[in-house]
Design a protein around this motif. Structure first.
Motif, mmCIF file in Angstrom:
data_model
loop_
_atom_site.group_PDB
_atom_site.id
_atom_site.type_symbol
_atom_site.label_atom_id
_atom_site.label_comp_id
_atom_site.label_asym_id
_atom_site.label_seq_id
_atom_site.Cartn_x
_atom_site.Cartn_y
_atom_site.Cartn_z
ATOM 1 N N LEU A 110 -4.868 -8.665 -42.492
ATOM 2 C CA LEU A 110 -5.104 -8.451 -40.938
ATOM 3 C C LEU A 110 -6.634 -7.566 -40.440
ATOM 4 O O LEU A 110 -7.088 -7.744 -39.308
ATOM 5 N N GLU A 111 -6.708 -6.760 -41.661
ATOM 6 C CA GLU A 111 -7.998 -5.729 -41.019
ATOM 7 C C GLU A 111 -9.577 -6.489 -41.615
ATOM 8 O O GLU A 111 -10.578 -6.405 -40.965
ATOM 9 N N TYR A 112 -9.285 -7.369 -42.597
ATOM 10 C CA TYR A 112 -10.539 -8.269 -42.289
ATOM 11 C C TYR A 112 -10.801 -9.316 -41.954
ATOM 12 O O TYR A 112 -11.694 -9.195 -41.120
ATOM 13 N N TYR A 113 -9.713 -10.002 -40.931
ATOM 14 C CA TYR A 113 -10.326 -10.950 -39.958
ATOM 15 C C TYR A 113 -9.906 -10.339 -38.908
ATOM 16 O O TYR A 113 -11.042 -10.383 -37.756
ATOM 17 N N VAL A 114 -9.883 -9.201 -38.241
ATOM 18 C CA VAL A 114 -9.609 -7.864 -36.927
ATOM 19 C C VAL A 114 -11.372 -7.624 -36.852
ATOM 20 O O VAL A 114 -12.471 -8.462 -36.578
ATOM 21 N N LEU A 115 -12.009 -7.379 -38.507
ATOM 22 C CA LEU A 115 -13.283 -6.861 -38.515
ATOM 23 C C LEU A 115 -14.476 -8.544 -38.804
ATOM 24 O O LEU A 115 -15.301 -8.423 -38.124
ATOM 25 N N LEU A 163 -3.978 -0.444 -36.340
ATOM 26 C CA LEU A 163 -5.425 -0.785 -37.228
ATOM 27 C C LEU A 163 -6.053 -0.649 -36.486
ATOM 28 O O LEU A 163 -6.738 0.297 -36.914
ATOM 29 N N ALA A 164 -6.284 -0.325 -35.319
ATOM 30 C CA ALA A 164 -8.153 -0.357 -34.705
ATOM 31 C C ALA A 164 -8.100 1.874 -35.006
ATOM 32 O O ALA A 164 -9.416 1.699 -35.475
ATOM 33 N N ALA A 165 -6.986 2.329 -34.860
ATOM 34 C CA ALA A 165 -7.185 3.984 -35.009
ATOM 35 C C ALA A 165 -7.012 4.150 -36.862
ATOM 36 O O ALA A 165 -8.384 4.850 -36.984
ATOM 37 N N ARG A 166 -6.700 3.485 -37.641
ATOM 38 C CA ARG A 166 -6.200 3.647 -38.976
ATOM 39 C C ARG A 166 -8.735 3.082 -39.480
ATOM 40 O O ARG A 166 -8.931 3.641 -40.291
ATOM 41 N N LEU A 167 -8.651 1.703 -38.234
ATOM 42 C CA LEU A 167 -10.387 1.366 -39.389
ATOM 43 C C LEU A 167 -11.111 2.365 -38.499
ATOM 44 O O LEU A 167 -12.641 2.835 -38.862
ATOM 45 N N GLU A 168 -10.772 3.135 -37.586
ATOM 46 C CA GLU A 168 -11.512 4.361 -37.201
ATOM 47 C C GLU A 168 -11.833 5.371 -37.625
ATOM 48 O O GLU A 168 -13.435 5.632 -37.664
ATOM 49 N N LYS A 169 -10.697 5.961 -38.004
ATOM 50 C CA LYS A 169 -10.697 6.888 -39.456
ATOM 51 C C LYS A 169 -11.300 7.126 -40.600
ATOM 52 O O LYS A 169 -11.737 7.561 -40.884
ATOM 53 N N ARG A 170 -11.412 5.437 -40.757
ATOM 54 C CA ARG A 170 -12.169 5.079 -41.740
ATOM 55 C C ARG A 170 -13.653 4.896 -41.639
ATOM 56 O O ARG A 170 -14.763 4.856 -42.445
ATOM 57 N N GLY A 171 -14.265 5.026 -40.405
ATOM 58 C CA GLY A 171 -15.676 4.897 -40.209
ATOM 59 C C GLY A 171 -15.939 3.181 -39.986
ATOM 60 O O GLY A 171 -17.199 2.821 -40.183
ATOM 61 N N LEU A 172 -15.137 2.383 -39.455
ATOM 62 C CA LEU A 172 -15.210 0.629 -39.886
ATOM 63 C C LEU A 172 -15.360 0.192 -38.465
ATOM 64 O O LEU A 172 -16.095 -0.815 -37.961
ATOM 65 N N LEU A 173 -14.889 0.934 -37.402
ATOM 66 C CA LEU A 173 -15.061 0.369 -36.322
ATOM 67 C C LEU A 173 -15.059 1.748 -35.642
ATOM 68 O O LEU A 173 -14.513 3.110 -35.232
ATOM 69 N N VAL A 174 -15.381 1.665 -33.680
ATOM 70 C CA VAL A 174 -14.913 2.715 -32.752
ATOM 71 C C VAL A 174 -14.332 2.384 -31.816
ATOM 72 O O VAL A 174 -14.261 0.947 -31.266
ATOM 73 N N ARG A 175 -13.805 3.018 -30.778
ATOM 74 C CA ARG A 175 -13.051 2.089 -29.644
ATOM 75 C C ARG A 175 -13.439 2.803 -28.190
ATOM 76 O O ARG A 175 -13.494 3.921 -28.767
ATOM 77 N N ARG A 176 -13.357 2.286 -27.335
ATOM 78 C CA ARG A 176 -14.876 2.269 -26.464
ATOM 79 C C ARG A 176 -14.040 1.846 -25.521
ATOM 80 O O ARG A 176 -13.059 0.610 -25.264
ATOM 81 N N PRO A 177 -13.702 2.484 -24.393
ATOM 82 C CA PRO A 177 -13.321 1.824 -23.013
ATOM 83 C C PRO A 177 -14.030 0.360 -22.226
ATOM 84 O O PRO A 177 -15.865 0.245 -22.827
ATOM 85 N N ASP A 178 -14.026 -1.304 -22.052
ATOM 86 C CA ASP A 178 -14.350 -1.892 -22.173
ATOM 87 C C ASP A 178 -15.247 -1.822 -20.784
ATOM 88 O O ASP A 178 -14.465 -1.057 -19.678
ATOM 89 N N PRO A 179 -16.594 -2.064 -20.561
ATOM 90 C CA PRO A 179 -16.968 -0.801 -19.340
ATOM 91 C C PRO A 179 -17.142 -2.632 -17.909
ATOM 92 O O PRO A 179 -17.017 -1.902 -17.256
ATOM 93 N N ALA A 226 -12.800 -3.109 -29.011
ATOM 94 C CA ALA A 226 -12.973 -2.571 -30.996
ATOM 95 C C ALA A 226 -14.142 -2.982 -30.705
ATOM 96 O O ALA A 226 -14.918 -3.577 -30.867
ATOM 97 N N VAL A 227 -15.155 -1.666 -31.439
ATOM 98 C CA VAL A 227 -16.334 -2.138 -32.211
ATOM 99 C C VAL A 227 -17.023 -2.013 -32.695
ATOM 100 O O VAL A 227 -16.077 -1.027 -33.246
ATOM 101 N N GLU A 248 -21.457 0.454 -41.073
ATOM 102 C CA GLU A 248 -20.072 0.358 -42.284
ATOM 103 C C GLU A 248 -19.218 -1.155 -42.001
ATOM 104 O O GLU A 248 -18.772 -1.410 -43.323
ATOM 105 N N GLY A 249 -18.811 -1.375 -41.038
ATOM 106 C CA GLY A 249 -17.663 -2.223 -41.071
ATOM 107 C C GLY A 249 -18.301 -3.755 -41.525
ATOM 108 O O GLY A 249 -17.156 -4.541 -41.959
ATOM 109 N N ARG A 250 -20.140 -3.848 -40.344
ATOM 110 C CA ARG A 250 -19.904 -4.577 -40.885
ATOM 111 C C ARG A 250 -20.513 -4.597 -42.538
ATOM 112 O O ARG A 250 -20.818 -6.591 -42.866
#
Length: 170
Positions: free
Chosen positions: A44-49, A79-95, A103-104, A108-110
């Protein structure tokens, strides 16, 4: 009051259904194990990233990610919170609409997706395409297209891009 007897599966249909059901259960487990072992990522983490890395903006609404991964929004949020703690994505409000969270993917995620992809592809090739052989690939493709068409005639939502053929050379 009459009730119609169900049309049961033939012995061959039952065999094929059980085989398909086994693949649907076991393939995600095998893919998850390979990714965990090689990259410390769940399937699941892989497919999200990977999905985020394929988007030109590197971003997607968490609700869209939940739909595309067939996961509950609360699961994707955790899952996004865990990936954010690992520095693989950040969560931001949708502009476009601050009621949503995007999720952005980070660099490091790339990088992690780029390193994980070859092992994942090798496992997919071994478990599916090598098992099918050259003649079996188009056969399976046609069968999946027919099943996808049957599913599209139900009220099950369509997955964007499913069944879409990639451009030549990709």
């Amino acid at each position: 009051m009459t009730s119609e007897e169900p049309t049961w599966l033939t012995a061959e249909q039952q065999r094929v259904w059980r085989s398909l059901h086994g693949v649907l259960l076991l393939l995600p487990i095998a893919l998850d194990r390979q990714l965990q072992q090689d990259s410390e990522l769940s399937l699941l983490e892989y497919y999200v990233l990977a999905g985020l890395s394929e988007d030109p903006t590197g971003a997607a609404r968490l609700s869209d990610v939940a739909f595309l991964t067939n996961a509950e929004l609360s699961r994707v949020s955790h899952l996004a919170a865990r990936l954010e703690k690992r520095g693989l994505l950040v969560r931001r409000p949708d502009p476009a609409d601050g009621r949503y969270t995007n999720a952005v993917i980070t660099e490091e995620g790339r990088d992690l997706v780029r390193r994980a992809a070859p092992g994942h592809v090798a496992t997919v090739r071994k478990l599916i395409f090598d098992a099918l052989g050259e003649a079996g690939v188009p056969e399976l493709g046609r069968a999946m297209d027919r099943i996808g068409t049957a599913l599209s005639e139900t009220d099950v939502p369509r997955i964007p891009g499913a069944g879409r053929r990639p451009p030549p050379g990709s």
